[in-house]
Design an enzyme around this catalytic site. Structure first.
Site, PDB file in Angstrom:
ATOM      1  N   ASP A  67      -8.986   1.089  -5.960  1.00  0.00           N
ATOM      2  CA  ASP A  67      -8.711   0.178  -4.828  1.00  0.00           C
ATOM      3  C   ASP A  67      -7.159   0.057  -4.640  1.00  0.00           C
ATOM      4  O   ASP A  67      -6.391  -0.028  -5.467  1.00  0.00           O
ATOM      5  CB  ASP A  67      -9.475  -0.943  -4.527  1.00  0.00           C
ATOM      6  N   GLU A  87     -10.020  -4.190  -7.818  1.00  0.00           N
ATOM      7  CA  GLU A  87      -9.129  -5.092  -8.593  1.00  0.00           C
ATOM      8  C   GLU A  87      -8.242  -5.862  -7.817  1.00  0.00           C
ATOM      9  O   GLU A  87      -7.878  -7.262  -7.999  1.00  0.00           O
ATOM     10  CB  GLU A  87      -8.246  -4.284  -9.479  1.00  0.00           C
ATOM     11  N   GLU A  88      -7.758  -5.403  -6.551  1.00  0.00           N
ATOM     12  CA  GLU A  88      -6.800  -5.998  -5.747  1.00  0.00           C
ATOM     13  C   GLU A  88      -7.395  -7.100  -5.154  1.00  0.00           C
ATOM     14  O   GLU A  88      -6.685  -7.962  -4.526  1.00  0.00           O
ATOM     15  CB  GLU A  88      -6.387  -5.029  -4.662  1.00  0.00           C
ATOM     16  N   HIS A 140      -7.541   0.766 -11.651  1.00  0.00           N
ATOM     17  CA  HIS A 140      -8.306   0.616 -10.584  1.00  0.00           C
ATOM     18  C   HIS A 140      -8.099   1.819  -9.408  1.00  0.00           C
ATOM     19  O   HIS A 140      -6.856   2.160  -9.361  1.00  0.00           O
ATOM     20  CB  HIS A 140      -8.277  -0.867 -10.180  1.00  0.00           C
ATOM     21  N   ASP A 181      -1.535  -0.334 -15.741  1.00  0.00           N
ATOM     22  CA  ASP A 181      -1.469  -0.960 -14.354  1.00  0.00           C
ATOM     23  C   ASP A 181      -0.066  -1.726 -14.183  1.00  0.00           C
ATOM     24  O   ASP A 181      -0.034  -2.635 -13.068  1.00  0.00           O
ATOM     25  CB  ASP A 181      -2.529  -2.020 -13.989  1.00  0.00           C
TER      26      ASP A 181
END
Length: 408
Positions: free
Chosen positions: A80, A175-176, A78, A198
């Protein structure tokens, strides 16, 4: 080494902080800047079928280079960064040949990255570290994963002698804030399985995560002059306190580790006539997870019986433990483990004390364990990443592709 440093810093200096209060996808317009850059870069290195949809989800394909039938695998990260700490004006610092001592990130504000507090730093003595300047997060979560995936694909394109099947790449927004997989088109992606890149320290390999739910408790009170309040006042603040006291004192984030679950009250506000509690529930064990939810329901029912119907409870499941979806295809974990061992990395197999896009994707039909990206101390000013860990992640990705082909 310089190539991946430059690539990562190029990503890290673009502000991509997501926003949980936004209903759009991506949740912030600024995520588009890096999304467009990534789509262009994937085309430049030679990836095929590069696409970026209306929600900034990026997908691309590296065609296989062998005639035999090989499973299609994918790698996902991701772009973000967390809303927990500033991602604006990220100014990475490079520490070469780290000596094992304190690193002054910001002298003016006396911000020091020290192995006295962050013991893992000592694992990387003699290596090259990328740190923050003490005023922002770094963004290794998960721009390191993106840099590693892109670099691995570039390496495979430049080394056609390495046999591999078709490989898919996917980069996601948000994602965060728990929405990275919400609009991910698993059918379009077309992989048999995938890996999110990740994780944290070198060697991490994870196929278990928390079962997760959120809870909101709204409490109504009755305000009466305190001098004449006996048997009349209902203090919503007191009821909120009573509700919290009913939760197991030791089952909180600060008192648990490994596979232990918890209740976490993260927001409280109130006055006599109205109070609200917000909390999250986490547990690796599905039965224990359901037990925790029942405890909240029983607590609300009990207090309502005692004080009148003053309490409303709203429970929402967020995600589940991907283990139940990964175990039936456990060879995908074994391939990642073998890949790490083949390139000299000791696998660290442990449950995630959190969530991952891989969890949601696994329940959407794409089994998706998580492998390390190499960073430490995510979501804050003490974040850092050893460059050597990034390089090893690239090797692991390449080796996974190679081993998948050789096992068929």
């Amino acid at each position: 080494m310089q190539h991946i440093i430059d690539r990562f810093i190029g990503y890290a200096t673009i502000d991509t902080q997501s926003d949980p209060t936004s209903d759009s996808t991506p949740s912030t317009e600024k995520q588009w800047v890096l999304a467009q850059k990534l789509a262009e870069e994937l085309q430049e290195i030679g990836m095929k079928n590069v696409s970026i949809d209306d929600n900034a989800y990026i997908m691309a394909t590296l065609p296989g280079n062998v005639d035999k039938k090989i499973p299609t695998i994918g790698f996902i990260s991701h772009f973000d960064t967390s809303p927990d700490f500033s991602g604006t004006n990220v100014n990475p610092r490079i520490i070469e040949n780290y000596d094992g001592g304190d690193i002054v990130l910001n002298a003016a504000d006396n911000i020091v990255l020290s192995p006295d507090y962050f013991e893992d730093l000592l694992f990387y003595k003699g290596q090259t570290l990328i740190t923050t300047d003490g005023t922002t997060l770094l963004g290794a979560d998960d721009k390191a994963g993106i840099a590693e995936i892109v670099t691995a694909m570039e390496y495979l394109i430049q080394h056609p002698e390495i046999e591999h099947g078709e490989i898919k790449v996917g980069f996601t927004p948000d994602e965060e804030i728990g929405r990275g997989a919400h609009r991910f088109d698993v059918e379009k992606f077309g992989a048999d399985w995938a890996y999110t890149v990740d994780g944290s320290q070198i060697g991490e390999l994870e196929y278990e995560n928390f079962n997760a739910a959120s809870a909101k408790i709204v409490i109504k009170g009755k305000s009466v002059h305190p001098g004449y309040a006996k048997n009349k006042m209902i203090n919503a603040i007191s009821l909120a306190h009573e509700f919290m006291k009913a939760l197991p004192h030791e089952e909180t984030p600060q008192n648990t580790s490994k596979r232990e679950g918890f209740f976490h009250v993260h927001h409280i506000q109130g006055e006599i006539e109205h109070a609200e509690l917000e909390l999250i529930i986490r547990d690796h064990d599905r039965n224990q997870f359901e037990r925790r939810k029942r405890l909240l329901q029983k607590t609300a029912e009990s207090l309502n019986e005692k004080h009148g119907k003053q309490i409303t409870l709203e429970l929402k499941d967020q995600y589940y433990n991907m283990r139940e979806k990964v175990e039936p295809v456990f060879h995908i974990v074994e391939i990642a483990k073998a890949a790490m061992e083949a390139v000299g990395v000791t696998p660290i197999i442990k449950p995630i004390r959190g969530g991952t896009d891989g969890s949601q994707l696994s329940f959407m039909g794409l089994p998706c364990p998580n492998i390390f990206a190499g960073g430490h101390n995510f979501h804050g000013k003490y974040e850092y990443i050893p460059v050597e860990s990034m390089l090893k992640a690239v090797e692991v990705i390449v080796k996974i592709c190679e081993l998948t082909a050789s096992k068929e």
